[in-house]
Design an enzyme around this catalytic site. Structure first.
Site, PDB file in Angstrom:
ATOM      1  N   GLY A   1       0.828  -1.200   0.000  1.00 27.86           N
ATOM      2  CA  GLY A   1       0.000   0.000   0.000  1.00 27.86           C
ATOM      3  C   GLY A   1       0.858   1.243   0.000  1.00 27.86           C
ATOM      4  O   GLY A   1       0.676   2.145   0.811  1.00 27.86           O
ATOM      5  N   ALA A   2       1.802   1.323  -0.955  1.00 30.85           N
ATOM      6  CA  ALA A   2       2.860   2.337  -0.903  1.00 30.85           C
ATOM      7  C   ALA A   2       2.488   3.671  -1.524  1.00 30.85           C
ATOM      8  O   ALA A   2       3.251   4.628  -1.400  1.00 30.85           O
ATOM      9  CB  ALA A   2       4.125   1.801  -1.583  1.00 30.85           C
TER      10      ALA A   2
ATOM     11  N   TYR B   1     -14.800  -0.348  10.657  1.00 30.36           N
ATOM     12  CA  TYR B   1     -13.390   0.044  10.579  1.00 30.36           C
ATOM     13  C   TYR B   1     -12.688  -0.265  11.899  1.00 30.36           C
ATOM     14  O   TYR B   1     -11.580  -0.837  11.912  1.00 30.36           O
ATOM     15  CB  TYR B   1     -13.304   1.532  10.254  1.00 30.36           C
TER      16      TYR B   1
ATOM     17  N   ALA C   1     -13.538  -2.450  14.157  1.00 28.44           N
ATOM     18  CA  ALA C   1     -13.452  -3.909  14.330  1.00 28.44           C
ATOM     19  C   ALA C   1     -12.296  -4.486  13.522  1.00 28.44           C
ATOM     20  O   ALA C   1     -11.556  -5.357  14.009  1.00 28.44           O
ATOM     21  CB  ALA C   1     -14.771  -4.557  13.907  1.00 28.44           C
TER      22      ALA C   1
ATOM     23  N   LYS D   1      -9.556  -2.915  12.553  1.00 25.15           N
ATOM     24  CA  LYS D   1      -8.285  -2.486  13.124  1.00 25.15           C
ATOM     25  C   LYS D   1      -8.000  -3.191  14.458  1.00 25.15           C
ATOM     26  O   LYS D   1      -6.842  -3.453  14.795  1.00 25.15           O
ATOM     27  CB  LYS D   1      -8.287  -0.965  13.308  1.00 25.15           C
TER      28      LYS D   1
ATOM     29  N   ILE E   1      -4.001  11.287  11.394  1.00 26.10           N
ATOM     30  CA  ILE E   1      -2.877  11.575  10.505  1.00 26.10           C
ATOM     31  C   ILE E   1      -3.422  12.284   9.270  1.00 26.10           C
ATOM     32  O   ILE E   1      -4.385  11.820   8.648  1.00 26.10           O
ATOM     33  CB  ILE E   1      -2.143  10.282  10.084  1.00 26.10           C
TER      34      ILE E   1
END
Length: 243
Positions: free
Chosen positions: A10-11, A151, A153, A155, A184
Site C-alpha cells: 500500500g505504498a 473500521y 473492528a 483495526k 494523521i
C-alpha cells in the site's frame, strides 16, 4: 552503510508514501505494492535517495493477487522487513445504517486482506529464516470509534493478529508489531477538514499527525534497536487516548 530492503504494502497512499520516503532516506531499497493510480511519485523519491524501487500491483480483495505479489517481492530481493499499511475507510455512519457492501469491502480489505498478507509473509520469512512484520492498525482498533464500527473492528482484529502471530514466530526470531496511528493528515482524512481544529484541540501535543510520524516509528521497529520488541502496539497519536 549496509543497504537493506523493505516491502511496503500500500505504498502510494498517504502513509505509504511517507514510508517510502523515510525508508529510502535511510538507505533501504524499496519493493512497493499499489492498486490504483501512478507510482511516479514514489519512484521519484527513491531516485532522489539513490535507492532501487520495484513496484508490484496487488489487490487485497484477491487472495491470488496477494500471494503472487508477495512471491514476486521475495524473488526480487532479500527482504528484511514488510510493512502492511494498505487500507480504506468509509464515511462515518451508524452501523444500523451502513450498507452491506461497505461492510463487506472494509472487512475484505482492512482485515481479511491483511490476514492473508501476514500469512504469506510469515511463510516466506520462515523459509528465509529472517524477517520483521509491521502492521498498521489505528487507535480506533484499541478503543473504538462511534460511527466507525466496522473500521474499528477491522483495526482491532489487526492488533489481535499481530499479537498472536508474534507468539507463533518468536521461536524463529521473526518479529511482528503494530502501529496504531491517531489522526494523521492524509487524503483519507481530508473529509474531516471542517473538524480539524476541534480534533487538534483534543490532542495533548496540540498538532495533527503526519505520515512521517508513523514512518519514523516503523523505521525504528524495523531496526536492530527494536530487536527485543515483538507483539507490541505503539500508539502514534500525539498522546490522545480518545477523540
Amino acid at each position: 552503510m549496509i543497504r537493506k530492503s523493505v516491502l511496503i504494502i500500500g505504498a502510494t497512499g498517504g502513509i505509504g508514501e511517507s514510508l517510502v520516503r523515510v525508508f529510502a532516506q535511510n538507505n533501504y531499497d524499496i519493493v512497493a505494492t499499489f492498486l490504483n493510480g501512478s507510482t511516479k511519485k514514489i519512484e521519484g523519491i527513491c531516485e532522489n535517495a539513490g535507492v532501487k524501487i520495484t513496484t508490484i500491483k496487488m489487490d487485497l480483495k484477491d487472495k491470488s493477487s496477494i500471494y503472487q505479489g508477495i512471491e514476486m517481492a521475495f524473488q526480487e530481493d532479500y527482504l528484511d522487513c514488510a510493512v502492511c499499511c494498505a487500507g480504506i475507510s468509509k464515511d462515518e455512519v451508524l452501523l444500523s445504517d451502513e450498507f452491506d457492501e461497505n461492510i463487506d469491502e472494509l472487512i475484505d480489505i482492512d482485515f481479511k486482506g491483511i490476514i492473508y498478507c501476514n500469512k504469506y509473509l510469515a511463510k516466506l520469512f520462515l523459509k528465509q529464516k529472517h524477517g520483521n512484520i509491521i502492521n498498521i492498525s489505528s487507535i480506533y482498533g484499541e478503543y473504538g470509534g462511534a460511527c466507525e464500527s466496522v473500521y474499528s473492528a477491522c483495526k482491532a482484529g489487526i492488533i489481535g493478529l499481530t499479537r498472536a502471530l508474534a507468539l507463533e514466530l518468536a521461536p524463529q526470531k521473526i518479529r511482528v508489531n503494530a502501529i496504531a496511528p491517531g489522526f494523521i493528515e492524509t487524503k483519507m482524512t481530508e473529509r474531516f477538514e471542517d473538524e480539524k481544529d476541534e480534533i487538534r484541540d483534543k490532542v495533548p501535543l496540540k498538532r495533527l499527525g503526519c505520515g512521517e510520524d508513523v514512518a519514523n516509528t516503523a523505521l525504528f521497529l524495523a531496526s536492530e534497536g527494536a530487536s527485543y520488541i515483538t507483539g507490541e502496539v505503539i500508539d502514534v497519536s500525539g498522546g490522545v487516548l480518545r477523540f
